[in-house]
Design a protein around this motif. Structure first.
Motif, PDB file in Angstrom:
ATOM      1  N   VAL A   1       0.845  -1.195   0.000  1.00  0.00           N
ATOM      2  CA  VAL A   1       0.000   0.000   0.000  1.00  0.00           C
ATOM      3  C   VAL A   1       0.879   1.243   0.000  1.00  0.00           C
ATOM      4  O   VAL A   1       1.838   1.335   0.765  1.00  0.00           O
ATOM      5  N   SER A   2       0.554   2.172  -0.850  1.00  0.00           N
ATOM      6  CA  SER A   2       1.203   3.482  -0.819  1.00  0.00           C
ATOM      7  C   SER A   2       0.121   4.537  -0.665  1.00  0.00           C
ATOM      8  O   SER A   2      -0.889   4.498  -1.355  1.00  0.00           O
ATOM      9  N   LEU A   3       0.310   5.448   0.285  1.00  0.00           N
ATOM     10  CA  LEU A   3      -0.643   6.533   0.495  1.00  0.00           C
ATOM     11  C   LEU A   3      -0.425   7.561  -0.596  1.00  0.00           C
ATOM     12  O   LEU A   3       0.657   8.129  -0.720  1.00  0.00           O
ATOM     13  N   ARG A   4      -1.440   7.844  -1.375  1.00  0.00           N
ATOM     14  CA  ARG A   4      -1.276   8.663  -2.560  1.00  0.00           C
ATOM     15  C   ARG A   4      -1.632  10.128  -2.332  1.00  0.00           C
ATOM     16  O   ARG A   4      -0.838  10.995  -2.598  1.00  0.00           O
ATOM     17  N   PHE A   5      -2.844  10.401  -1.859  1.00  0.00           N
ATOM     18  CA  PHE A   5      -3.227  11.809  -1.756  1.00  0.00           C
ATOM     19  C   PHE A   5      -4.390  11.989  -0.794  1.00  0.00           C
ATOM     20  O   PHE A   5      -5.089  11.047  -0.435  1.00  0.00           O
ATOM     21  N   TYR A   6      -4.570  13.242  -0.363  1.00  0.00           N
ATOM     22  CA  TYR A   6      -5.614  13.627   0.574  1.00  0.00           C
ATOM     23  C   TYR A   6      -6.433  14.764  -0.026  1.00  0.00           C
ATOM     24  O   TYR A   6      -6.008  15.440  -0.963  1.00  0.00           O
ATOM     25  N   GLY A   7      -7.618  14.993   0.547  1.00  0.00           N
ATOM     26  CA  GLY A   7      -8.454  16.120   0.174  1.00  0.00           C
ATOM     27  C   GLY A   7      -9.335  16.498   1.346  1.00  0.00           C
ATOM     28  O   GLY A   7      -9.608  15.682   2.234  1.00  0.00           O
ATOM     29  N   MET A   8      -9.809  17.743   1.376  1.00  0.00           N
ATOM     30  CA  MET A   8     -10.621  18.215   2.492  1.00  0.00           C
ATOM     31  C   MET A   8     -11.831  18.959   1.970  1.00  0.00           C
ATOM     32  O   MET A   8     -11.788  19.608   0.920  1.00  0.00           O
ATOM     33  N   GLY A   9     -12.946  18.849   2.701  1.00  0.00           N
ATOM     34  CA  GLY A   9     -14.162  19.544   2.312  1.00  0.00           C
ATOM     35  C   GLY A   9     -15.094  19.714   3.488  1.00  0.00           C
ATOM     36  O   GLY A   9     -14.774  19.368   4.633  1.00  0.00           O
ATOM     37  N   PHE A  10     -16.283  20.248   3.194  1.00  0.00           N
ATOM     38  CA  PHE A  10     -17.262  20.565   4.231  1.00  0.00           C
ATOM     39  C   PHE A  10     -18.572  19.871   3.905  1.00  0.00           C
ATOM     40  O   PHE A  10     -19.069  19.943   2.782  1.00  0.00           O
ATOM     41  N   ASP A  11     -19.113  19.180   4.882  1.00  0.00           N
ATOM     42  CA  ASP A  11     -20.410  18.521   4.756  1.00  0.00           C
ATOM     43  C   ASP A  11     -21.448  19.408   5.434  1.00  0.00           C
ATOM     44  O   ASP A  11     -21.519  19.467   6.667  1.00  0.00           O
ATOM     45  N   ASP A  12     -22.252  20.135   4.617  1.00  0.00           N
ATOM     46  CA  ASP A  12     -23.202  21.070   5.205  1.00  0.00           C
ATOM     47  C   ASP A  12     -24.456  20.385   5.733  1.00  0.00           C
ATOM     48  O   ASP A  12     -25.332  21.053   6.305  1.00  0.00           O
ATOM     49  N   ILE A  13     -24.570  19.073   5.556  1.00  0.00           N
ATOM     50  CA  ILE A  13     -25.695  18.340   6.136  1.00  0.00           C
ATOM     51  C   ILE A  13     -25.423  18.030   7.604  1.00  0.00           C
ATOM     52  O   ILE A  13     -26.261  18.246   8.484  1.00  0.00           O
ATOM     53  N   THR A  14     -24.215  17.534   7.882  1.00  0.00           N
ATOM     54  CA  THR A  14     -23.834  17.223   9.265  1.00  0.00           C
ATOM     55  C   THR A  14     -23.038  18.362   9.905  1.00  0.00           C
ATOM     56  O   THR A  14     -22.686  18.271  11.082  1.00  0.00           O
ATOM     57  N   ASN A  15     -22.749  19.427   9.118  1.00  0.00           N
ATOM     58  CA  ASN A  15     -21.998  20.574   9.622  1.00  0.00           C
ATOM     59  C   ASN A  15     -20.629  20.150  10.156  1.00  0.00           C
ATOM     60  O   ASN A  15     -20.196  20.569  11.233  1.00  0.00           O
ATOM     61  N   THR A  16     -19.939  19.317   9.383  1.00  0.00           N
ATOM     62  CA  THR A  16     -18.631  18.807   9.797  1.00  0.00           C
ATOM     63  C   THR A  16     -17.622  18.978   8.665  1.00  0.00           C
ATOM     64  O   THR A  16     -17.974  19.001   7.486  1.00  0.00           O
ATOM     65  N   TYR A  17     -16.362  19.118   9.057  1.00  0.00           N
ATOM     66  CA  TYR A  17     -15.264  19.123   8.097  1.00  0.00           C
ATOM     67  C   TYR A  17     -14.724  17.704   7.999  1.00  0.00           C
ATOM     68  O   TYR A  17     -14.547  17.011   8.998  1.00  0.00           O
ATOM     69  N   LYS A  18     -14.437  17.284   6.760  1.00  0.00           N
ATOM     70  CA  LYS A  18     -13.968  15.916   6.529  1.00  0.00           C
ATOM     71  C   LYS A  18     -12.701  15.930   5.682  1.00  0.00           C
ATOM     72  O   LYS A  18     -12.497  16.817   4.860  1.00  0.00           O
ATOM     73  N   ILE A  19     -11.895  14.906   5.878  1.00  0.00           N
ATOM     74  CA  ILE A  19     -10.702  14.688   5.061  1.00  0.00           C
ATOM     75  C   ILE A  19     -10.823  13.322   4.411  1.00  0.00           C
ATOM     76  O   ILE A  19     -11.144  12.333   5.084  1.00  0.00           O
ATOM     77  N   VAL A  20     -10.609  13.258   3.103  1.00  0.00           N
ATOM     78  CA  VAL A  20     -10.628  11.988   2.379  1.00  0.00           C
ATOM     79  C   VAL A  20      -9.183  11.598   2.076  1.00  0.00           C
ATOM     80  O   VAL A  20      -8.344  12.441   1.774  1.00  0.00           O
ATOM     81  N   ARG A  21      -8.914  10.310   2.191  1.00  0.00           N
ATOM     82  CA  ARG A  21      -7.584   9.776   1.902  1.00  0.00           C
ATOM     83  C   ARG A  21      -7.721   8.615   0.923  1.00  0.00           C
ATOM     84  O   ARG A  21      -8.523   7.696   1.150  1.00  0.00           O
ATOM     85  N   VAL A  22      -6.981   8.681  -0.156  1.00  0.00           N
ATOM     86  CA  VAL A  22      -7.025   7.628  -1.167  1.00  0.00           C
ATOM     87  C   VAL A  22      -5.680   6.917  -1.194  1.00  0.00           C
ATOM     88  O   VAL A  22      -4.628   7.566  -1.271  1.00  0.00           O
ATOM     89  N   SER A  23      -5.707   5.608  -1.131  1.00  0.00           N
ATOM     90  CA  SER A  23      -4.488   4.796  -1.127  1.00  0.00           C
ATOM     91  C   SER A  23      -4.503   3.853  -2.317  1.00  0.00           C
ATOM     92  O   SER A  23      -5.558   3.368  -2.735  1.00  0.00           O
TER      93      SER A  23
END
Length: 377
Positions: free
Chosen positions: A177-199
């Motif tokens: 497994v190699s960790l490739r990249f990350y991304g961040m966004g806002f979920d206005d339904i749950t009012n939370t900030y999230k980070i996605v990680r793709v490997s």
């Protein structure tokens, strides 16, 4: 006298209708809300701290409606330094983020913001910036992922997990497994900030052979990653630019053989990857180069291609309506780049009054360093 003035301003402010007051507050930068407005009175404190106001203010920033974000430095320089000492077993690396100013001339000067972070390990770590989410930078160092707010001088280390321990029955014993990249966004339904990680999962004996992809979500404020079923629809994921915009994450993919433009996006509300329609570029020039960036809060595609005689064409397409995925070509200009600026190896970004190109073609101009070309729009 000063106390009387403050009381009068407070009284006049609180006499405004609630809707008008909230509309005014929504136009203020985060720094003013945090350090000034919250201290005026308890009513304003409760207003700006309410979940509904935080959601509205965040959505205003994400939609690009709040132009006060331009007060934040647009230009930041990343400096990495590792003082070498043969007697030291542990190596300490210093990374400094320094804001810059461009005055419209030929020089860059230091701005008022500077932040330094150090990492110590038995070997020299390699720093990599994965994304910029407004004032936050996601940087990976020594297999640790850091979320940095250079303006507040705060660092959050994202939790680690055992992602490298795969189910061998699914991918076989020779997988890695190699960790490739990350991304961040806002979920206005749950009012939370999230980070996605793709490997990426690949064969140990053949790095080019992709066996599968994994995607995980981290909700800020929690301490564990959660695997999601959605993965990028392309196995060999190679992108040239990434961008946080409209609460979602976007990656500009390398052009295929057909020369078409593709934008991979991640919806943080649905937690799904999908393709975002790209603009229909008018240029059929195979030598054209594409860049993706945020321009005044909107997603933009910048295309450059040579015209001959030391000139290049620069066209900028802007996403006018994210819901309808409508693009418009807002700028088309010929730029004289003689005698040396080919911009073939350049990256592109936004500054206070337009865009800039940072050319890394050091093979040709070793003695003159990196070339920077600023366009005032």
């Amino acid at each position: 006298m000063e106390m009387v003035r403050c009381n009068e301003i407070r009284r006049q402010l609180m006499d405004l209708p609630t809707d008008l007051l909230v509309d005014i507050l929504l136009r203020l930068p985060v720094e003013s809300l945090r350090y000034c407005i919250r201290r005026v009175c308890k009513t304003l404190l409760n207003t700006v701290d309410s979940r509904s106001f935080i959601r509205q203010h965040t959505l205003s920033l994400i939609a690009g409606n709040n132009h006060v974000v331009c007060r934040v430095p647009q230009l930041m320089c990343l400096l990495e330094e590792t003082p070498l000492d043969e007697e030291e077993i542990i190596i300490t690396t210093f990374v400094t983020l320094q804001s810059l100013r461009y005055d419209g001339g030929t020089a860059l000067t230091k701005g008022e913001f500077t932040f330094t972070h150090s990492t110590s390990s038995p070997y020299q770590p390699r720093y990599m910036i994965h994304f910029v989410f407004y004032n936050l930078l996601c940087m990976e160092a020594d297999e640790h992922c850091l979320l940095i707010n250079p303006l507040l001088k705060q660092v959050l280390t994202l939790p680690t997990d055992n992602i490298r321990q795969l189910d061998m029955t699914k991918y076989g014993p020779n997988c890695h497994v190699s960790l490739r990249f990350y991304g961040m966004g806002f979920d206005d339904i749950t009012n939370t900030y999230k980070i996605v990680r793709v490997s990426r999962i690949w064969h140990k004996e053949d790095y080019l052979e992709t066996l599968g992809m994994l995607a995980h979500i981290l909700v800020l404020g929690t301490n564990s990653w959660r695997e999601i079923p959605s993965v990028p629809p392309c196995m060999g994921l190679i992108y040239t630019y990434n961008l946080c915009a409209y609460g979602d994450m976007h990656w500009l993919m390398l052009r295929g053989r057909d020369g078409g433009v593709r934008i991979l996006s991640f919806d943080f509300k649905r937690e799904e990857f999908h393709w975002t329609p790209a603009p229909t570029l008018r240029s059929s020039n195979k030598n054209s180069i594409l860049h993706m960036l945020s321009l005044r809060g909107s997603m933009a595609i910048v295309e450059t291609f040579p015209l001959g005689e030391g000139a290049i064409k620069v066209e900028i397409w802007v996403m006018k309506d994210y819901t309808k995925k409508e693009w418009a070509r807002e700028y088309s200009m010929n730029v004289d780049v003689r005698p040396k600026y080919g911009l073939k190896y350049a990256t592109c970004g936004e500054w206070e009054h337009g865009i800039f190109f940072n050319d890394h073609n050091m093979m040709c101009f070793k003695s003159e360093g990196t070339t920077r070309l600023f366009l005032d729009l």
